[in-house]
Design an enzyme around this catalytic site. Structure first.
Site, PDB file in Angstrom:
ATOM      1  N   LEU A  83       0.821  -1.214   0.000  1.00  0.00           N
ATOM      2  CA  LEU A  83       0.000   0.000   0.000  1.00  0.00           C
ATOM      3  C   LEU A  83       0.854   1.264   0.000  1.00  0.00           C
ATOM      4  O   LEU A  83       1.861   1.347   0.694  1.00  0.00           O
ATOM      5  CB  LEU A  83      -0.920   0.013   1.224  1.00  0.00           C
ATOM      6  CG  LEU A  83      -1.884  -1.175   1.353  1.00  0.00           C
ATOM      7  CD1 LEU A  83      -2.822  -0.955   2.546  1.00  0.00           C
ATOM      8  CD2 LEU A  83      -2.692  -1.402   0.087  1.00  0.00           C
ATOM      9  N   GLY A 102      -1.551   6.354  -2.713  1.00  0.00           N
ATOM     10  CA  GLY A 102      -2.683   6.206  -3.636  1.00  0.00           C
ATOM     11  C   GLY A 102      -3.748   5.305  -3.033  1.00  0.00           C
ATOM     12  O   GLY A 102      -4.951   5.627  -3.045  1.00  0.00           O
ATOM     13  N   HIS A 103      -3.312   4.161  -2.464  1.00  0.00           N
ATOM     14  CA  HIS A 103      -4.271   3.264  -1.820  1.00  0.00           C
ATOM     15  C   HIS A 103      -4.919   3.956  -0.607  1.00  0.00           C
ATOM     16  O   HIS A 103      -6.112   3.796  -0.358  1.00  0.00           O
ATOM     17  CB  HIS A 103      -3.572   2.000  -1.321  1.00  0.00           C
ATOM     18  CG  HIS A 103      -2.988   1.143  -2.401  1.00  0.00           C
ATOM     19  ND1 HIS A 103      -1.636   0.948  -2.559  1.00  0.00           N
ATOM     20  CD2 HIS A 103      -3.571   0.429  -3.387  1.00  0.00           C
ATOM     21  CE1 HIS A 103      -1.414   0.137  -3.578  1.00  0.00           C
ATOM     22  NE2 HIS A 103      -2.560  -0.188  -4.118  1.00  0.00           N
ATOM     23  N   GLN A 163      -3.434 -12.858 -12.877  1.00  0.00           N
ATOM     24  CA  GLN A 163      -3.322 -11.665 -13.717  1.00  0.00           C
ATOM     25  C   GLN A 163      -1.877 -11.353 -14.104  1.00  0.00           C
ATOM     26  O   GLN A 163      -1.616 -10.322 -14.716  1.00  0.00           O
ATOM     27  CB  GLN A 163      -3.993 -10.459 -13.046  1.00  0.00           C
ATOM     28  CG  GLN A 163      -3.319  -9.956 -11.794  1.00  0.00           C
ATOM     29  CD  GLN A 163      -4.132  -8.858 -11.116  1.00  0.00           C
ATOM     30  OE1 GLN A 163      -5.136  -9.114 -10.450  1.00  0.00           O
ATOM     31  NE2 GLN A 163      -3.724  -7.613 -11.289  1.00  0.00           N
ATOM     32  N   LYS A 200      -5.327   5.279 -12.224  1.00  0.00           N
ATOM     33  CA  LYS A 200      -4.037   5.003 -12.850  1.00  0.00           C
ATOM     34  C   LYS A 200      -4.145   3.781 -13.753  1.00  0.00           C
ATOM     35  O   LYS A 200      -3.583   3.744 -14.833  1.00  0.00           O
ATOM     36  CB  LYS A 200      -2.957   4.799 -11.796  1.00  0.00           C
ATOM     37  CG  LYS A 200      -1.686   4.351 -12.428  1.00  0.00           C
ATOM     38  CD  LYS A 200      -0.534   4.367 -11.493  1.00  0.00           C
ATOM     39  CE  LYS A 200       0.628   3.703 -12.168  1.00  0.00           C
ATOM     40  NZ  LYS A 200       0.401   2.248 -12.291  1.00  0.00           N
ATOM     41  N   ARG A 243       5.011  -0.590  -7.998  1.00  0.00           N
ATOM     42  CA  ARG A 243       6.177  -1.007  -8.788  1.00  0.00           C
ATOM     43  C   ARG A 243       7.245   0.078  -8.882  1.00  0.00           C
ATOM     44  O   ARG A 243       8.349  -0.204  -9.362  1.00  0.00           O
ATOM     45  CB  ARG A 243       5.750  -1.433 -10.191  1.00  0.00           C
ATOM     46  CG  ARG A 243       4.944  -2.741 -10.188  1.00  0.00           C
ATOM     47  CD  ARG A 243       4.583  -3.208 -11.578  1.00  0.00           C
ATOM     48  NE  ARG A 243       4.072  -4.575 -11.595  1.00  0.00           N
ATOM     49  CZ  ARG A 243       2.782  -4.917 -11.747  1.00  0.00           C
ATOM     50  NH1 ARG A 243       1.857  -3.977 -11.890  1.00  0.00           N
ATOM     51  NH2 ARG A 243       2.423  -6.181 -11.762  1.00  0.00           N
TER      52      ARG A 243
HETATM   53  O1  PAF Z   1      -5.187  -2.882  -9.275  1.00  0.00           O
HETATM   54  C1  PAF Z   1      -4.879  -3.871  -8.574  1.00  0.00           C
HETATM   55  O2  PAF Z   1      -4.200  -3.746  -7.560  1.00  0.00           O
HETATM   56  C2  PAF Z   1      -5.356  -5.255  -8.986  1.00  0.00           C
HETATM   57  O3  PAF Z   1      -5.385  -5.386 -10.368  1.00  0.00           O
HETATM   58  C3  PAF Z   1      -6.717  -5.630  -8.381  1.00  0.00           C
HETATM   59  C4  PAF Z   1      -7.819  -4.694  -8.857  1.00  0.00           C
HETATM   60  C5  PAF Z   1      -6.642  -5.572  -6.856  1.00  0.00           C
HETATM   61  C6  PAF Z   1      -7.097  -7.055  -8.781  1.00  0.00           C
HETATM   62  O4  PAF Z   1      -6.148  -7.980  -8.362  1.00  0.00           O
END
Ligand code: PAF
Length: 282
Positions: A38, A41-42, A66, A154, A192
């Site tokens: 985190l 932004g979070h 993903q 973003k 990142r």
């Molecule tokens: O944006 C992210 O952090 C991820 O793609 C999400 C939406 C939590 C799905 O894993």
């Protein structure tokens, strides 16, 4: 546990019981889906969640489906203790930290595919990525059943994909995009960014500067072709390897030649080994 520590929930019955107790008390619930690591932004998403609902649940799950086989799943930053501390400071009510077996139990066989919106931009460059995102976000929404879920702009293509899934599958939660939080020099906050060396970090804000310049030129209504090719040249000269740079309709993400309505300038580029994405509204 201090009074402000979030509940730490790792199994589905416990999550359901907590949310159901809030609902019985007449409270509303917001979900902030994250992969942890985190940053400000979070925390802005969590603050917005608390403004919009009485309870904020933050999911922390580094979703394997993903990531492509050559992507950074293994080295993606994971620090649940630091995330829980940050969530406590931001006023989150619960951390939902399912493990892989909870999310993808033996025999799991469902994938959600979204056509059209994933044809361009990051879609062809990251095969399976948006299907992985759509599937995991659908599960998270079904697990938490929030009134509203918040996502950063973003990841603009991701946001449009999630809105599409929720509309197409008649899911109840409202999906809300929240503007990107940036460093003072314009670099979009991202988990990142910590991969960047000090020298790369000093060049990284060029990405946002180029996008902002294209957006300001595109507002004049003329062809965007020249500003985009100038932007690619500027980034290449600064040492970026540009994957795409495009001006797109803000809802369909179809590329536009001239801006006549809501649009977005979007780009992805490698700086060293770090893949940066960013976008700005026109
Ligand atoms: O944006 C992210 O952090 C991820 O793609 C999400 C939406 C939590 C799905 O894993």
């Amino acid at each position: 546990m201090t009074a402000s520590s979030p509940l730490h929930l790792s199994d589905l019955p416990a999550l359901r019981a907590a949310v159901s107790a809030w609902r019985t008390a007449g409270e509303t619930v917001a979900l902030v889906p994250t992969m942890g690591a985190l940053h400000e932004g979070h925390l802005t998403l969590i603050a917005e969640a608390k403004r919009l609902a009485s309870r904020a649940v933050v999911s922390l799950f580094v979703n394997p489906t993903q990531f492509g086989p050559t992507e950074d799943f293994a080295r993606y930053p994971r620090d649940v203790a630091a995330d829980l501390a940050a969530m406590a400071r931001a006023g989150a009510d619960a951390a939902w930290t399912p493990d892989v077996a909870t999310m993808y139990p033996l025999g799991f066989a469902t994938r959600i595919e979204v056509a059209g919106l994933t044809d361009g931009l990051c879609g062809p460059l990251r095969p399976g990525h948006f299907s992985g995102v759509a599937t995991v976000v659908t599960k998270l929404l079904n697990q938490v059943r929030p009134d509203i879920a918040l996502f950063g702009e973003k990841d603009f293509q991701q946001l449009q994909v999630i809105k599409r899934v929720v509309a197409d599958l008649d899911m109840a939660p409202e999906i809300r995009g929240v503007p990107t939080i940036r460093e003072a020099d314009g670099l979009a906050l991202s988990s990142r960014n910590r991969y960047l060396s000090a020298e790369e970090r000093s060049r990284a804000p060029t990405l946002h500067a180029v996008l902002a310049d294209i957006a300001s030129k595109a507002r004049d209504g003329g062809s965007v072709a020249e500003p985009v090719s100038e932007g690619i040249a500027t980034l290449t000269a600064a040492g970026f390897a540009v994957q795409y740079m495009s001006v797109c309709d803000a809802a369909s993400l179809a590329p536009v030649e001239c801006v006549t309505g809501p649009a977005r300038v979007l780009a992805a580029a490698y700086l060293g080994r770090t893949r940066l994405i960013d976008n700005v509204p026109v």
